[in-house]
Motif scaffolding. Structure first.
Motif, short mmCIF file in Angstrom:
data_model
loop_
_atom_site.label_atom_id
_atom_site.label_comp_id
_atom_site.label_asym_id
_atom_site.label_seq_id
_atom_site.Cartn_x
_atom_site.Cartn_y
_atom_site.Cartn_z
N LYS A 361 44.63 -2.88 17.26
CA LYS A 361 45.15 -1.85 18.08
C LYS A 361 46.25 -1.15 17.28
CE LYS A 361 45.99 0.51 21.87
NZ LYS A 361 45.10 1.63 22.37
N VAL A 362 46.25 0.14 16.96
CA VAL A 362 47.11 0.70 16.12
C VAL A 362 48.00 1.88 16.88
CG1 VAL A 362 47.32 2.11 14.04
CG2 VAL A 362 45.78 0.51 13.90
N THR A 363 47.27 2.92 17.41
CA THR A 363 47.90 4.11 18.28
C THR A 363 47.54 3.82 19.39
OG1 THR A 363 46.10 5.46 17.66
CG2 THR A 363 47.75 5.38 16.19
N THR A 364 48.42 4.59 20.33
CA THR A 364 48.32 4.77 21.88
C THR A 364 47.07 5.80 22.34
OG1 THR A 364 50.15 6.28 22.00
CG2 THR A 364 50.62 4.08 22.33
N GLY A 365 46.97 6.76 21.48
CA GLY A 365 46.01 7.83 21.71
C GLY A 365 44.63 7.61 20.87
N PRO A 366 43.85 8.76 21.11
CA PRO A 366 42.62 8.74 20.30
C PRO A 366 42.82 9.01 18.78
CG PRO A 366 42.34 10.18 22.46
CD PRO A 366 43.73 9.58 22.11
N ILE A 367 41.87 8.31 17.95
CA ILE A 367 41.98 8.48 16.51
C ILE A 367 41.35 9.84 16.06
CG2 ILE A 367 41.48 7.77 14.40
CD1 ILE A 367 42.08 4.85 15.42
N PHE A 368 42.07 10.93 15.61
CA PHE A 368 41.36 12.22 15.08
C PHE A 368 41.32 11.96 13.58
CE2 PHE A 368 42.14 15.55 18.35
CZ PHE A 368 42.19 14.72 19.48
N SER A 369 41.87 11.16 12.75
CA SER A 369 41.43 11.23 11.18
C SER A 369 41.76 9.74 10.78
CB SER A 369 42.59 12.05 10.44
OG SER A 369 43.90 11.89 11.00
N MET A 370 41.07 9.62 9.56
CA MET A 370 41.40 8.25 9.09
C MET A 370 41.19 8.18 7.31
SD MET A 370 39.12 4.83 9.89
CE MET A 370 39.64 4.56 11.40
N ALA A 371 41.71 7.32 6.83
CA ALA A 371 41.74 7.29 5.24
C ALA A 371 41.85 5.72 4.69
CB ALA A 371 42.73 8.28 4.49
N LEU A 372 41.27 5.48 3.87
CA LEU A 372 41.26 3.96 3.29
C LEU A 372 41.83 4.22 1.97
CD1 LEU A 372 39.34 3.12 5.27
CD2 LEU A 372 38.52 1.54 3.75
N HIS A 373 42.84 3.28 1.70
CA HIS A 373 43.82 3.16 0.44
C HIS A 373 42.65 2.91 -0.63
CE1 HIS A 373 46.65 2.50 -2.57
NE2 HIS A 373 47.84 3.25 -2.09
N PRO A 374 42.93 3.27 -1.89
CA PRO A 374 41.76 2.97 -3.06
C PRO A 374 42.30 1.46 -3.80
CG PRO A 374 43.09 4.85 -3.76
CD PRO A 374 43.62 4.62 -2.14
N SER A 375 43.07 0.80 -3.11
CA SER A 375 43.44 -0.42 -3.74
C SER A 375 42.42 -1.35 -3.58
CB SER A 375 44.86 -0.81 -2.90
OG SER A 375 45.00 -2.42 -3.42
N GLU A 376 42.42 -2.18 -4.64
CA GLU A 376 41.22 -3.12 -4.78
C GLU A 376 41.84 -4.76 -4.44
OE1 GLU A 376 39.10 -3.01 -8.55
OE2 GLU A 376 38.63 -0.69 -7.87
N THR A 377 43.00 -4.82 -4.17
CA THR A 377 43.85 -5.97 -3.90
C THR A 377 44.04 -6.14 -2.64
OG1 THR A 377 45.69 -5.13 -4.42
CG2 THR A 377 44.75 -5.98 -6.30
#
Length: 673
Positions: A361-377
């Motif tokens: 559970k991250v935010t209080t409202g709906p999620i409008f956008s998302m991104a994954l960090h390119p890290s491999e570790t």
């Protein structure tokens, strides 16, 4: 005179025949006596067969007797003779017709008068019937009926009609001349008796008891017993219904029905509808103004990274920021992008599962956008929420509550979020509030890249690989060209377009001068080298969509494919390998994209590792995230007991098999090996 049977009182009817002097055959109806008033129950449809048979025999005898005809011609004033119908054996006489009967008379015209007699005052013992009637009618049924009639008459006959009875009896026994004389003498008495016939017949049918008299109707002594009985029934019924209290029950029922009835929707004219539309628009604008006043624009300039859910002075936040800052340099491992086969791709997807430890559970409202960090570790996920929040989550941190940090760099929804391709420690976020910021984890600040308070931003992308120039889309259909190398937070060029609204902007991965925009119902491809401030014409327009478009993206490796998400419940894949005047449509995938009002709209995204496969959320149950091939075949469906909501926004790791899905309650669902 004939004997009436079928009623409770015996009635005798007397026919008087007066022959006129006219000659020939004529059919003359016999008029009824004016004093004849009989109830409707004593009016049969036709006379009995015995009377008709007697009439026919009379006519035959008159035709055959020649001397009788001559005598009638010589003396037209000859006294009429009385013919009494005789009863046949084994013949049932149920009723006598009192209607005028048309008779055919030879040579002379016969006038027939019907005069009823009420024998309610007679003693049946004094009444003598013709011998022919008694001798020929020897049936047992007739005898039984006579016995019943005698018993009834003995109860109701008063003594005042004895004289009339004796006269009638003598009339039956005397010759025809006596009948004529006696009928003239008793004409006044016949009229008086006929007036009382209706009352006598009603009393005979209803019985001789006095119970039919309605109490309280003594003033109406002129009413017949039938009318009194009728009024009595009406009063009794009225009293019965009054005792039931139906009016009160009906009133209570009406009140209950009125309460349950929904309000009737009235049809409005187009003028009223347009007025209501503008009123709704005004209220919507007022609500937006109230939201802006309640959530005012943040001050320009850099903002410090202050966590909303964690203590700012804690060592955890500092360690968290150091972790993100350590990702500034890309991994030294070989990251050559190679397209794997579908079989190996499916095998890797089958090994990805979800558990309770990977739901955050991250935010209080709906999620409008998302991104994954390119890290491999480490597995780091960034989300943009409806209320201007930017959440950062480290999926490898335990306990997982310590790996979630929420910041508030914007005042309105964050619709687009990217990690910088040149420096992964930078994250760029764009919001509806007209600001574009860059989060620098090494310095723990959100720098302001672009600000335009007069407009609202929808999406952006990098025109250059070093993330120095950006193309920004506006909700009003305009575009901005931004160069981060120039000082200030203004645009380099403001570009007009023919689109009424721009939802997404995406740059071609190989030929970066091309970018695609998704509008209301059209998709345009532009060349950044030929943008005009007054208005730019697109190179290519895709017009196959019939409803609102949510997104349009190039394939991540070569850009040879374009996937679009439309509100007509179709995912379309176009061939963009050769950007010319026409881009053909390759595949149309039927998919439910109707998310409703409270869910974030679906956006089909390409898998960065496998550019021929797309990832999209699903409204099907049980809840799932689906992957389709560009040919339209379903490759895989992600699901499980921990996935109980619709994940509208999804992102795949560029090099690892990790999928993250965000729902409309601020939760992240991660599938990984």
């Amino acid at each position: 005179m004939a004997f009436l049977r079928g009623a409770r009182n015996p009635v005798f009817l007397l026919w008087r025949c007066d022959r006129g002097g006219a000659s020939g055959l004529r059919r003359v109806p016999a008029p009824p006596h004016p004093a004849l008033q009989l109830p409707a129950s004593l009016h049969p449809s036709r006379p009995p067969a015995a009377i008709l048979a007697g009439r026919r025999r009379t006519l035959r005898s008159r035709k055959m007797s020649g001397s009788g005809a001559a005598a009638e011609k010589a003396d037209p004033r000859q006294r009429p003779q009385m013919k009494v119908n005789e009863y046949k054996e084994n013949q049932n006489i149920a009723y006598v017709s009192l209607k005028p009967v048309q008779t055919t008379v030879s040579i002379k015209t016969a006038t027939v008068y019907l005069t009823p007699f009420s024998l309610s005052n007679y003693q049946l013992d004094q009444l003598m019937c013709p011998k022919s009637l008694l001798e020929k009618n020897s049936n047992n049924e007739v005898a039984c009926k006579k016995t019943k009639i005698k018993k009834t008459c003995r109860r109701i006959i008063p003594p005042k009609m004895k004289t009339t009875s004796s006269k009638a009896e003598s009339t039956l026994q005397n010759p025809s001349s006596a009948v004529h004389t006696e009928s003239n003498k008793l004409q006044h008495e016949r009229t008086t008796d006929a007036m009382n016939l209706g009352v006598d017949m009603e009393s005979s049918q209803d019985g001789d008891s006095d119970e039919d008299t309605t109490p309280g109707l003594d003033d109406f002594s002129g009413l017949s017993p039938y009318e009194r009985k009728r009024l009595k029934n009406i009063s009794e019924n009225a009293n019965f219904f009054a005792s039931l209290q139906l009016s009160e029950s009906a009133a209570r029922l009406r009140e209950m029905i009125k309460k349950r009835q929904p309000p009737i929707s009235k049809r409005l004219s187009l003028l009223l509808l347009s007025v209501s539309f503008y009123l709704n628009k005004i209220t919507f604008l007022q609500q937006q103004q109230q939201q802006q006043t309640t959530n005012p624009l943040l001050p320009p300039g850099p903002l410090e990274m202050t966590s909303e859910n964690q203590d700012d002075n804690s060592e955890g936040l500092k360690g968290f920021l150091r972790t993100w800052a350590g990702m500034s340099k890309p991994s030294s491992k070989n990251t050559e992008k190679e397209l794997s086969s579908i079989k190996s791709y499916k095998a890797n997807l089958n090994g990805m599962v979800i558990s309770e430890d990977t739901v955050y559970k991250v935010t209080t409202g709906p999620i409008f956008s998302m991104a994954l960090h390119p890290s491999e570790t480490r597995t780091l996920v960034a989300v943009g929420a409806k209320f201007g929040q930017v959440g950062l989550c480290d999926l490898t941190q335990q306990p997982k509550e310590d790996g979630v940090y929420v910041f508030h760099p914007h005042s309105q929804p964050v619709s687009c979020l990217y990690f910088s391709p040149a420096n992964p420690a930078h994250i760029l976020s764009l919001s509806y509030d007209g600001t574009l910021r860059c989060g620098d984890f090494s310095r723990a600040v959100f720098e302001e890249v672009y600000r335009n308070e007069r407009s609202s931003f929808s999406s952006f992308d990098f025109l250059a690989e070093d993330a120095s120039t950006l193309i920004v889309g506006h909700w009003d259909g305009k575009m901005s060209l931004v160069d981060r190398r120039t000082p200030g937070t203004s645009y380099e060029k403001l570009i007009g377009s023919s689109m009424g609204k721009i939802r997404t902007v995406h740059v071609h991965p190989v030929h970066r001068q091309y970018f695609i925009t998704a509008g209301l119902r059209d998709i345009h491809i532009y060349d950044a080298r030929h943008l005009n401030c007054r208005g730019s014409q697109p190179l290519i327009s895709l017009t196959e969509h019939t409803k609102s478009i949510a997104s349009a993206y190039f394939s991540p490796l070569t850009g040879n494919r374009v996937v679009t998400t439309c509100a007509d419940c179709n995912l379309r894949i176009f061939d963009s390998s050769c950007i010319s005047s026409n881009i053909p449509l390759l595949t149309t995938i039927r998919h439910n994209t109707f998310t409703g009002r409270w869910l974030t709209r679906f956006q089909a995204m390409w898998d960065p590792k496998q550019e021929d496969c797309i990832i999209v959320g699903s409204m099907a149950r049980p809840r799932r995230i689906e992957i389709f091939h560009e040919t339209g075949k379903r490759v895989h469906s992600f699901g499980g007991e921990c996935l109980v909501s619709v994940c509208s926004i999804n992102a795949m790791h560029p090099t690892r098999y990790i999928l993250a899905g965000g729902n409309s309650s601020g939760k992240i669902h991660a599938f990984m090996n």
